[in-house]
Design an enzyme around this catalytic site. Sequence first.
Site, PDB file in Angstrom:
ATOM      1  N   LYS A 108       0.826  -1.209   0.000  1.00 30.60           N
ATOM      2  CA  LYS A 108       0.000   0.000   0.000  1.00 30.60           C
ATOM      3  C   LYS A 108       0.869   1.271   0.000  1.00 30.60           C
ATOM      4  CE  LYS A 108      -4.123  -1.852  -0.088  1.00 30.60           C
ATOM      5  NZ  LYS A 108      -3.844  -3.258  -0.354  1.00 30.60           N
TER       6      LYS A 108
HETATM    7  C1  LIG Z   1     -10.111  -1.942  -1.416  1.00 28.40           C
HETATM    8  C2  LIG Z   1      -9.488  -2.745  -0.313  1.00 28.40           C
HETATM    9  N1  LIG Z   1     -10.123  -2.825   0.866  1.00 28.40           N
HETATM   10  C3  LIG Z   1      -9.609  -3.517   1.903  1.00 28.40           C
HETATM   11  C4  LIG Z   1      -8.408  -4.175   1.790  1.00 28.40           C
HETATM   12  C5  LIG Z   1      -7.887  -4.954   2.945  1.00 28.40           C
HETATM   13  O1  LIG Z   1      -6.684  -4.425   3.424  1.00 28.40           O
HETATM   14  P1  LIG Z   1      -5.822  -5.244   4.474  1.00 28.40           P
HETATM   15  O2  LIG Z   1      -4.951  -6.181   3.699  1.00 28.40           O
HETATM   16  O3  LIG Z   1      -5.002  -4.192   5.185  1.00 28.40           O
HETATM   17  O4  LIG Z   1      -6.739  -5.944   5.374  1.00 28.40           O
HETATM   18  C6  LIG Z   1      -7.717  -4.117   0.586  1.00 28.40           C
HETATM   19  C7  LIG Z   1      -6.433  -4.816   0.442  1.00 28.40           C
HETATM   20  O5  LIG Z   1      -5.860  -4.976  -0.598  1.00 28.40           O
HETATM   21  C8  LIG Z   1      -8.256  -3.384  -0.488  1.00 28.40           C
HETATM   22  O6  LIG Z   1      -7.626  -3.312  -1.671  1.00 28.40           O
END
Ligand SMILES: Cc1ncc(COP(=O)(O)O)c(C=O)c1O
Length: 408
Positions: free
Chosen positions: A208
Amino acid sequence: MRKIPFSKVICDGNELQYVREVIESGWLTTAGKCVEFEKRFGEKVGGKYACAVNSATAALHIAAEALGIGPGDQVFVPTMTFTASAEIIRYLGADPVFLDVEYGTCLITPAILEAAIRQYPAAKALVLVHFGGQAAEMTWQKTAGSGQRAAGSVEKTDASGQAGILEICRRHGLKLIEDAAHAFPSRYQGQMIGSIGDVTCFSFYANKTITTGEGGMLVTDNEAIYKRAKVMRLHGINRDIWDRFTAKKANWEYDVVAPGYKYNMPDVNAAIGLAQLERADDFRAERQCCAEFYYHALAGVKGLDLPVCKVPHLDHSWHLFWVVLNAASPVNRDQFIEKLNEAGIGTSVHYKPLHRMTYYRERYALKAADYPQAERHWQGVVTLPVYPTLTNEELDYICTTIRNIFAK
Ligand SMILES: Cc1ncc(COP(=O)(O)O)c(C=O)c1O
């Protein structure tokens, strides 16, 4: 052979120093560094309260729980997103109602939302994804008296009347959870994402815009949401671990007020986050340069659609830059990925839409024909490398390779 990975983690700032401080302190789980990271992140996005957790998925889950989403509730979610945006609704026994997105931006627009509310008037909430790092159309703003939009403001492109997503949600009593996993730092009408809606969730996963390895943050101005999220992030205990060991009150004394989760962010991760935060604006600016290079170098390639940017480039986090191979493309998506792979260029696909995923498709009897814009995007989409250390020479190589594929 040349190798350009799809993504690269940049951790050459103060990360090691801050992690060393944590290790030397002897306290590796959630403590002072986490509190500091929450404070700095909250200040950066302009939110009153910030609650650090171990993923954006966790942040979304406790946000929805704090908003009272429960069994049988219908919650709008775009089909064009990662499964986390929808699975958290299922965690709570509620049902996602998948919405098509706008082609070009992959965003939910006010018009899409209004149509969905007409079809599902009982829906309780919306998970709004600021796709790729571009903010969705949150509010409708007019310069007082003039009937004109403020200088530099976003062009209104749909015919939904004079309401942004926030106003539509308020008007219909729809709770809004912003999934800003891609959108740090992003702005809408000059305001940081994280300071506009009721509750916003960020991701610090390794690929990210800033990372803590794994991690997430819930940001809100609402004290009740914050208090509930804090309790649910740690087993439903009414005192956090750090407080138990620093407060004057006996440290064994705590109560369990709900069946909470184990979602706290350890200090080792928060230390990495603090160092990343120091460079977040520079990282964003470098990614903007990558995106602008692509827009310039790939303009006019027949068979290729580029992402539509409706906000000033400065307001976009540029987490993702994709191309869509349209009907005029001489190659299909899989051939294109293969050719880039042969040239040593890493790519990804954002996303295979959720209406195509077995679990959601079978459980909700979803049909691809009901999601024409997401389908149009998905059939041809390829995501290209974007990260701060990508050089102009590498970008030139990627764009020349693409142009050569399309020239044949
Ligand atoms: C749009 C979106 N929401 C939520 C997430 C979840 O993130 P995390 O991996 O920090 O739980 C992601 C992860 O790629 C995402 O792309």
